[in-house]
Design a protein around this motif. Structure first.
Motif, mmCIF file in Angstrom:
data_model
loop_
_atom_site.group_PDB
_atom_site.id
_atom_site.type_symbol
_atom_site.label_atom_id
_atom_site.label_comp_id
_atom_site.label_asym_id
_atom_site.label_seq_id
_atom_site.Cartn_x
_atom_site.Cartn_y
_atom_site.Cartn_z
ATOM 1 N N SER A 16 -3.282 -3.523 -8.717
ATOM 2 C CA SER A 16 -2.419 -2.523 -7.868
ATOM 3 C C SER A 16 -3.622 -1.696 -7.385
ATOM 4 C CB SER A 16 -1.991 -1.571 -8.816
ATOM 5 O OG SER A 16 -0.720 -2.191 -9.268
ATOM 6 N N ALA A 17 -4.948 -1.428 -7.853
ATOM 7 C CA ALA A 17 -6.032 -0.719 -7.396
ATOM 8 C C ALA A 17 -6.607 -1.423 -6.244
ATOM 9 C CB ALA A 17 -6.849 -0.512 -8.311
ATOM 10 N N LYS A 18 -6.561 -2.786 -6.024
ATOM 11 C CA LYS A 18 -7.278 -3.567 -5.155
ATOM 12 C C LYS A 18 -6.413 -3.531 -4.004
ATOM 13 C CE LYS A 18 -10.091 -6.658 -7.707
ATOM 14 N NZ LYS A 18 -11.451 -6.565 -6.998
ATOM 15 N N LEU A 19 -4.795 -3.585 -4.158
ATOM 16 C CA LEU A 19 -3.906 -3.405 -2.938
ATOM 17 C C LEU A 19 -3.546 -1.958 -2.658
ATOM 18 C CD1 LEU A 19 -2.098 -6.711 -3.953
ATOM 19 C CD2 LEU A 19 -3.860 -6.615 -2.318
ATOM 20 N N CYS B 133 -10.803 0.250 -12.929
ATOM 21 C CA CYS B 133 -9.628 0.339 -11.730
ATOM 22 C C CYS B 133 -9.829 1.731 -10.835
ATOM 23 C CB CYS B 133 -8.514 0.317 -12.339
ATOM 24 S SG CYS B 133 -7.924 -1.398 -13.087
ATOM 25 N N LYS B 134 -10.366 2.881 -11.631
ATOM 26 C CA LYS B 134 -10.404 3.994 -10.875
ATOM 27 C C LYS B 134 -11.487 3.931 -9.693
ATOM 28 C CE LYS B 134 -8.826 7.345 -14.473
ATOM 29 N NZ LYS B 134 -9.053 8.258 -15.409
ATOM 30 N N GLU B 135 -12.573 3.477 -9.947
ATOM 31 C CA GLU B 135 -13.734 3.131 -9.053
ATOM 32 C C GLU B 135 -12.975 2.332 -7.675
ATOM 33 O OE1 GLU B 135 -16.561 4.324 -8.622
ATOM 34 O OE2 GLU B 135 -15.968 5.677 -10.348
ATOM 35 N N ILE B 136 -12.310 1.267 -8.282
ATOM 36 C CA ILE B 136 -11.799 0.371 -7.104
ATOM 37 C C ILE B 136 -10.599 1.282 -6.169
ATOM 38 C CG2 ILE B 136 -10.196 -1.610 -6.444
ATOM 39 C CD1 ILE B 136 -11.096 -2.788 -9.095
ATOM 40 N N LYS C 219 0.947 -1.222 -0.074
ATOM 41 C CA LYS C 219 -0.061 -0.090 -0.029
ATOM 42 C C LYS C 219 0.896 1.401 0.045
ATOM 43 C CE LYS C 219 -3.975 2.038 2.156
ATOM 44 N NZ LYS C 219 -4.891 1.930 1.072
ATOM 45 N N GLY C 220 0.471 2.106 -1.037
ATOM 46 C CA GLY C 220 1.475 3.386 -1.018
ATOM 47 C C GLY C 220 2.546 3.526 -2.015
ATOM 48 N N LEU C 221 2.927 2.364 -2.237
ATOM 49 C CA LEU C 221 3.835 2.361 -3.194
ATOM 50 C C LEU C 221 3.616 2.733 -4.640
ATOM 51 C CD1 LEU C 221 5.330 -1.651 -2.960
ATOM 52 C CD2 LEU C 221 6.457 0.513 -2.086
ATOM 53 N N LYS C 222 4.427 3.317 -5.604
ATOM 54 C CA LYS C 222 4.250 3.851 -6.892
ATOM 55 C C LYS C 222 4.796 2.737 -7.852
ATOM 56 C CE LYS C 222 4.799 7.466 -10.328
ATOM 57 N NZ LYS C 222 5.198 8.978 -10.351
ATOM 58 N N LEU C 223 4.048 2.115 -8.614
ATOM 59 C CA LEU C 223 4.326 1.303 -9.753
ATOM 60 C C LEU C 223 4.235 1.918 -11.079
ATOM 61 C CD1 LEU C 223 5.374 -1.156 -10.824
ATOM 62 C CD2 LEU C 223 2.998 -2.156 -10.463
ATOM 63 N N THR D 57 -9.585 2.146 -1.874
ATOM 64 C CA THR D 57 -8.478 1.609 -1.366
ATOM 65 C C THR D 57 -7.557 2.846 -1.064
ATOM 66 O OG1 THR D 57 -7.536 0.981 -3.528
ATOM 67 C CG2 THR D 57 -8.656 -0.586 -2.279
ATOM 68 N N GLY D 58 -7.796 3.883 -1.696
ATOM 69 C CA GLY D 58 -7.094 5.099 -1.321
ATOM 70 C C GLY D 58 -5.866 5.173 -2.236
ATOM 71 N N SER D 59 -5.744 4.406 -3.292
ATOM 72 C CA SER D 59 -4.796 4.561 -4.334
ATOM 73 C C SER D 59 -5.123 5.583 -5.727
ATOM 74 C CB SER D 59 -4.352 3.061 -4.857
ATOM 75 O OG SER D 59 -5.493 2.480 -5.417
ATOM 76 N N SER D 60 -4.230 5.513 -6.287
ATOM 77 C CA SER D 60 -4.410 6.416 -7.411
ATOM 78 C C SER D 60 -3.891 5.470 -8.867
ATOM 79 C CB SER D 60 -3.401 7.762 -7.437
ATOM 80 O OG SER D 60 -2.093 7.528 -7.486
ATOM 81 N N LEU D 61 -4.579 6.296 -9.921
ATOM 82 C CA LEU D 61 -4.327 5.676 -11.230
ATOM 83 C C LEU D 61 -4.254 6.699 -12.326
ATOM 84 C CD1 LEU D 61 -4.397 3.379 -13.455
ATOM 85 C CD2 LEU D 61 -6.879 3.215 -13.477
ATOM 86 N N LEU D 62 -3.175 6.682 -13.132
ATOM 87 C CA LEU D 62 -2.797 7.736 -14.027
ATOM 88 C C LEU D 62 -2.439 6.859 -15.382
ATOM 89 C CD1 LEU D 62 -2.610 10.640 -15.084
ATOM 90 C CD2 LEU D 62 -0.166 10.683 -14.264
#
Length: 316
Positions: free
Chosen positions: A179-182, A204-207, A158-162, A211-216
């Motif tokens: 990634s979104a799920k974790l 993935c954006k909805e997931i 959680k919180g890593l940037k991939l 989970t508090g992650s981001s997707l770009l």
């Protein structure tokens, strides 16, 4: 004094593994933990004694075939290899008939094929678990091995940037979902015409909101890699796309993962690749063979992630 409630153990018995989307965050974490346990304890356990895995290959493979076959043997079971030339599928037998017949012979079916509709039809008519060894839109076993590798290398997820640099293909799709799920921040850099399907991105954006992650998704490769904990690449031309190779080499010419690019990542970044790799195309030799590269540890983790999946799907 109140007694703490015990966490209910998850059960994946009998479930199919067609995409990562079908698994909850808790189930994915459960599989990662199981993979760590099996890897740590070695090959002493034989929980799949007497079990048989049928393996159907309609696309060439090294890692998928050997890791599944070795995994079954280490777990006490056996695997039967079939390709399109050896089976009636290659002569036009309906997928539904094959599924019904194999369900009488084996305890699970793994298939590596082109069309995802083909594996879905197989699962719809199978009485045993069906595992996706790769289709044109998903590669869930690779994604499980990837997050297992990330966890081992970084200690957390959680919180890593991939940062994924390259074609928005099956590997990218599964990585993006897992990634979104974790809770992993995921960025994909590619020419716009090679971006992942909008449907998958929106899912993935909805997931990620939960989970508090981001997707770009971006064309800016430098911005994608900036401060990344992990940089991931894959071949620009996958199997079945050979006629597009010349055009793809031109389109991806500015997307090579090389020393100049990874200088924008964190100093302790790791480089990942699902292999096979084309040195000098999607990645430079200096990066893939450098000290930050974990590609062979990652390939090794296909064995352990898939063993965890097999054990949980086939447990008595």
């Amino acid at each position: 004094m109140s007694v703490p409630q015990q966490t209910k153990e998850l059960s994946l018995k009998g479930k199919h593994c067609l995409t990562i989307s079908e698994f909850s965050s808790e189930e994915i974490q459960f599989l990662i933990d199981k993979a760590v346990e099996l890897k740590t304890n070695g090959n002493g356990q034989k929980p799949l004694s007497g079990k048989i895995l049928g393996m159907i290959f309609e696309k060439n493979s090294t890692r998928t075939r050997v890791s599944f076959e070795a995994g079954m043997l280490q777990l006490g079971g056996q695997a039967i290899y079939m390709n399109s030339h050896d089976s009636q599928l290659g002569r036009g037998e309906p997928v539904s008939d094959t599924a019904k017949v194999l369900s009488h012979y084996v305890d699970a079916i793994m298939i590596r094929t082109y069309s995802h509709e083909r594996i879905q039809e197989l699962a719809d008519h199978s009485d045993v678990p069906v595992i996706n060894g790769l289709t044109d839109i998903a590669h869930p076993c690779q994604a499980l091995a990837d997050v297992l590798t990330l966890k081992e290398q970084k200690g957390t997820l959680k919180g890593l940037k991939l940062a994924y640099v390259g074609d928005g293909n099956n590997v990218a799709n599964s990585l993006m979902v897992i990634s979104a799920k974790l809770g992993i921040d995921f960025v994909i850099a590619a020419p716009k015409q090679y971006w992942p399907a909008e449907k998958v991105v929106n899912e993935c954006k909805e997931i990620a909101k939960q989970t508090g992650s981001s997707l770009l998704v971006t064309e800016d490769v430098v911005a994608a890699v900036k401060d990344a904990d992990a940089v991931y690449s894959d071949v620009w031309t996958s199997m079945g796309q050979e006629e597009e190779n010349e055009q793809r080499l031109k389109d991806f010419s500015g997307y090579q993962v090389n020393e100049a690019l990874v200088n924008h990542a964190k100093p302790d970044y790791i480089f990942m690749h699902c292999l096979p790799a084309h040195r000098g195309e999607e990645v430079s030799a200096e990066v893939i063979d450098g000290t930050n590269s974990v590609v062979f540890e990652q390939a090794g983790n296909r064995l352990h992630a898939q063993k965890a999946l097999l054990v949980e799907l086939l447990k008595d």
